[in-house]
Design an enzyme around this catalytic site. Structure first.
Site, PDB file in Angstrom:
ATOM      1  N   ALA A 190       0.875  -1.167   0.000  1.00 18.85           N
ATOM      2  CA  ALA A 190       0.000   0.000   0.000  1.00 18.85           C
ATOM      3  C   ALA A 190       0.916   1.223   0.000  1.00 18.85           C
ATOM      4  CB  ALA A 190      -0.878  -0.014   1.228  1.00 18.85           C
TER       5      ALA A 190
ATOM      6  N   GLY B 108       0.636  -4.920   1.035  1.00 21.63           N
ATOM      7  CA  GLY B 108      -0.591  -4.963   0.235  1.00 21.63           C
ATOM      8  C   GLY B 108      -0.408  -5.700  -1.091  1.00 21.63           C
TER       9      GLY B 108
ATOM     10  N   GLU C 283      -0.789  -9.269  -0.254  1.00 13.89           N
ATOM     11  CA  GLU C 283      -2.217  -9.454   0.059  1.00 13.89           C
ATOM     12  C   GLU C 283      -3.063  -9.469  -1.218  1.00 13.89           C
ATOM     13  OE1 GLU C 283      -1.946  -6.112   2.857  1.00 13.89           O
ATOM     14  OE2 GLU C 283      -2.899  -7.405   4.333  1.00 13.89           O
TER      15      GLU C 283
ATOM     16  N   GLU D 259       4.556  -5.037   7.446  1.00 10.43           N
ATOM     17  CA  GLU D 259       3.767  -4.011   8.144  1.00 10.43           C
ATOM     18  C   GLU D 259       4.214  -3.723   9.567  1.00 10.43           C
ATOM     19  OE1 GLU D 259       2.481  -6.341   6.189  1.00 10.43           O
ATOM     20  OE2 GLU D 259       0.941  -5.478   4.894  1.00 10.43           O
TER      21      GLU D 259
HETATM   22  N1  CO8 Z   1       4.547   3.162  -0.989  1.00  7.48           N
HETATM   23  C1  CO8 Z   1       4.899   4.307  -1.576  1.00  7.48           C
HETATM   24  N2  CO8 Z   1       6.011   4.435  -2.339  1.00  7.48           N
HETATM   25  C2  CO8 Z   1       6.778   3.341  -2.501  1.00  7.48           C
HETATM   26  C3  CO8 Z   1       6.463   2.116  -1.916  1.00  7.48           C
HETATM   27  C4  CO8 Z   1       5.281   2.041  -1.134  1.00  7.48           C
HETATM   28  N3  CO8 Z   1       4.858   0.906  -0.561  1.00  7.48           N
HETATM   29  N4  CO8 Z   1       7.421   1.217  -2.235  1.00  7.48           N
HETATM   30  C5  CO8 Z   1       8.308   1.891  -3.018  1.00  7.48           C
HETATM   31  N5  CO8 Z   1       7.927   3.161  -3.158  1.00  7.48           N
HETATM   32  C6  CO8 Z   1       8.598   4.215  -3.931  1.00  7.48           C
HETATM   33  C7  CO8 Z   1       9.836   4.713  -3.193  1.00  7.48           C
HETATM   34  O1  CO8 Z   1       9.486   5.657  -2.210  1.00  7.48           O
HETATM   35  C8  CO8 Z   1      10.657   5.282  -4.325  1.00  7.48           C
HETATM   36  O2  CO8 Z   1      10.130   6.537  -4.655  1.00  7.48           O
HETATM   37  P1  CO8 Z   1      11.149   7.786  -4.961  1.00  7.48           P
HETATM   38  O3  CO8 Z   1      11.916   7.333  -6.175  1.00  7.48           O
HETATM   39  O4  CO8 Z   1      10.214   8.923  -5.215  1.00  7.48           O
HETATM   40  O5  CO8 Z   1      11.997   7.911  -3.753  1.00  7.48           O
HETATM   41  C9  CO8 Z   1      10.330   4.357  -5.493  1.00  7.48           C
HETATM   42  O6  CO8 Z   1       9.105   3.674  -5.135  1.00  7.48           O
HETATM   43  C10 CO8 Z   1      11.390   3.309  -5.718  1.00  7.48           C
HETATM   44  O7  CO8 Z   1      11.602   2.640  -4.507  1.00  7.48           O
HETATM   45  P2  CO8 Z   1      13.057   2.476  -3.841  1.00  7.48           P
HETATM   46  O8  CO8 Z   1      13.965   3.567  -4.257  1.00  7.48           O
HETATM   47  O9  CO8 Z   1      12.860   2.251  -2.379  1.00  7.48           O
HETATM   48  O10 CO8 Z   1      13.516   1.119  -4.565  1.00  7.48           O
HETATM   49  P3  CO8 Z   1      14.540   0.027  -4.006  1.00  7.48           P
HETATM   50  O11 CO8 Z   1      14.822  -0.882  -5.137  1.00  7.48           O
HETATM   51  O12 CO8 Z   1      15.689   0.690  -3.333  1.00  7.48           O
HETATM   52  O13 CO8 Z   1      13.723  -0.763  -2.867  1.00  7.48           O
HETATM   53  C11 CO8 Z   1      11.805  -1.895  -1.947  1.00  7.48           C
HETATM   54  C12 CO8 Z   1      12.605  -1.528  -3.205  1.00  7.48           C
HETATM   55  C13 CO8 Z   1      12.644  -2.844  -1.073  1.00  7.48           C
HETATM   56  C14 CO8 Z   1      10.543  -2.586  -2.376  1.00  7.48           C
HETATM   57  C15 CO8 Z   1      11.493  -0.604  -1.146  1.00  7.48           C
HETATM   58  O14 CO8 Z   1      10.931   0.349  -2.042  1.00  7.48           O
HETATM   59  C16 CO8 Z   1      10.530  -0.800  -0.025  1.00  7.48           C
HETATM   60  O15 CO8 Z   1      10.907  -1.316   1.019  1.00  7.48           O
HETATM   61  N6  CO8 Z   1       9.241  -0.404  -0.227  1.00  7.48           N
HETATM   62  C17 CO8 Z   1       8.247  -0.498   0.792  1.00  7.48           C
HETATM   63  C18 CO8 Z   1       7.794  -1.916   0.985  1.00  7.48           C
HETATM   64  C19 CO8 Z   1       6.780  -2.005   2.083  1.00  7.48           C
HETATM   65  O16 CO8 Z   1       7.087  -1.787   3.244  1.00  7.48           O
HETATM   66  N7  CO8 Z   1       5.544  -2.350   1.743  1.00  7.48           N
HETATM   67  C20 CO8 Z   1       4.475  -2.497   2.680  1.00  7.48           C
HETATM   68  C21 CO8 Z   1       3.740  -1.227   2.846  1.00  7.48           C
HETATM   69  S1  CO8 Z   1       2.534  -1.334   4.127  1.00  7.48           S
HETATM   70  C22 CO8 Z   1       1.246  -2.144   3.429  1.00  7.48           C
HETATM   71  O17 CO8 Z   1       1.305  -2.564   2.305  1.00  7.48           O
HETATM   72  C23 CO8 Z   1       0.051  -2.305   4.276  1.00  7.48           C
HETATM   73  C24 CO8 Z   1      -1.108  -2.915   3.505  1.00  7.48           C
HETATM   74  C25 CO8 Z   1      -2.365  -2.756   4.239  1.00  7.48           C
HETATM   75  C26 CO8 Z   1      -2.785  -1.353   4.332  1.00  7.48           C
HETATM   76  C27 CO8 Z   1      -4.013  -1.210   5.121  1.00  7.48           C
HETATM   77  C28 CO8 Z   1      -4.341   0.234   5.352  1.00  7.48           C
HETATM   78  C29 CO8 Z   1      -5.256   0.446   6.457  1.00  7.48           C
END
Ligand code: CO8
Length: 258
Positions: free
Chosen positions: A63, A108, A111, A131
């Site tokens: 998400a 997400g 999921e 999460e």
């Molecule tokens: N949300 C928003 N932006 C994201 C997300 C995300 N989940 N994942 C990546 N991005 C963005 C980064 O911020 C980055 O943007 P920018 O270039 O503007 O800085 C761009 O995508 C590229 O990402 P990275 O530079 O981080 O790329 P890497 O190759 O270095 O890393 C990863 C890749 C490991 C996937 C890393 O991006 C990461 O850890 N992302 C987050 C993963 C995560 O924690 N996901 C879970 C989120 S929580 C969730 O999903 C809850 C679901 C239920 C929600 C219920 C709500 C009530």
């Protein structure tokens, strides 16, 4: 600009999440468009749906953390509701939906994949429920579907540790059915979908309904669900055609979805 695209090849629909700048993270727009895209799929001309992400790096990296970061408790609950509504639509969609996971399937994203009928992935795919490392629980069904899919112990380990796992581990624990080199993933997905699309569509849909509805009730009620759906197949032309072809030793029946 649209963030979900749809195309159709023969009987196979392909839904693609197109937000590569954020690794296809699920913001409200993606959730809305996923809902409207599935709602617009023609159930007469489509037999299987593939759900994937754009690019070769990420299926869905979760998400959208930027959108979630400022939510209060009520807003968080609403966002969870929005995602759950769409995911449940996908899970109960009348046609089989296969998640074609082309990279990260985190939070997400994992999921979303679990709300599909089954999952195939590329060798670079990474799965996880990160999460708790962000101060939240999974909110789009992860605590429920992961345990149902891979068992309580392993699901609890993955969710509590927030550990990511690679494609080969996801295969070992039954989270995905097959792992392919990235360059072959879509062709293999099309092959698999093509095999399903050749079968009698009414029967395939009835199987999905029977499995999905039966798994949540006791075995006596589950058997009745199957019995009714089994019976309903005998009202179709495809059942007559399929059985006659077998008896006449004719191969390659073309089902008409009638
Ligand atoms: N949300 C928003 N932006 C994201 C997300 C995300 N989940 N994942 C990546 N991005 C963005 C980064 O911020 C980055 O943007 P920018 O270039 O503007 O800085 C761009 O995508 C590229 O990402 P990275 O530079 O981080 O790329 P890497 O190759 O270095 O890393 C990863 C890749 C490991 C996937 C890393 O991006 C990461 O850890 N992302 C987050 C993963 C995560 O924690 N996901 C879970 C989120 S929580 C969730 O999903 C809850 C679901 C239920 C929600 C219920 C709500 C009530």
């Amino acid at each position: 600009m649209s963030v979900v695209s749809y195309k159709q090849e023969n009987f196979i629909g392909i839904v693609t999440i197109e937000r590569p700048e954020a690794l296809n993270a699920l913001n409200s727009q993606v959730l809305d468009e996923l809902g409207s895209t599935f709602a617009s799929i023609n159930l007469e001309t489509t037999r299987v749906v593939l759900l994937t992400g754009s690019g070769t790096k990420s299926f869905v990296a979760g998400a959208d953390i930027a959108e979630m970061s400022t939510l209060n408790s009520d807003e968080g609950t609403k966002f969870g509701y929005k995602g759950n509504e769409v995911f449940r639509k996908i899970e109960t969609f009348p046609l089989p939906v296969i998640a074609v996971i082309n990279g990260f399937a985190l939070g997400g994203g994992c999921e979303l994949a679990m709300s599909c009928d089954f999952r195939i992935c590329s060798e670079n795919a990474i799965f996880g429920q990160p999460e708790v490392g962000l101060g939240i629980t999974p909110g789009f069904g992860g605590t429920q579907r992961l345990a149902r899919l891979i068992g309580l112990g392993k699901a609890k380990e993955l969710i509590y540790t927030a550990n990511n796992i690679k494609a080969n581990v996801a295969l070992d624990i039954g989270l995905v059915n097959y792992v392919y080199p990235q360059e072959n993933l879509m062709a293999e997905a099309m092959k698999l979908a093509g095999k399903i699309a050749k079968n009698a569509p009414f029967a395939v849909r009835a199987c999905k309904k029977a499995i999905n509805e039966g798994i949540n009730v006791d075995i006596d009620r589950a058997i009745i669900i199957e019995q009714k759906l089994f019976g309903s197949c005998f009202a179709t032309e495809d059942q007559k055609v399929g059985m006659k072809a077998f008896l006449d030793k004719v191969k390659g029946v073309e089902y008409k979805n009638k």
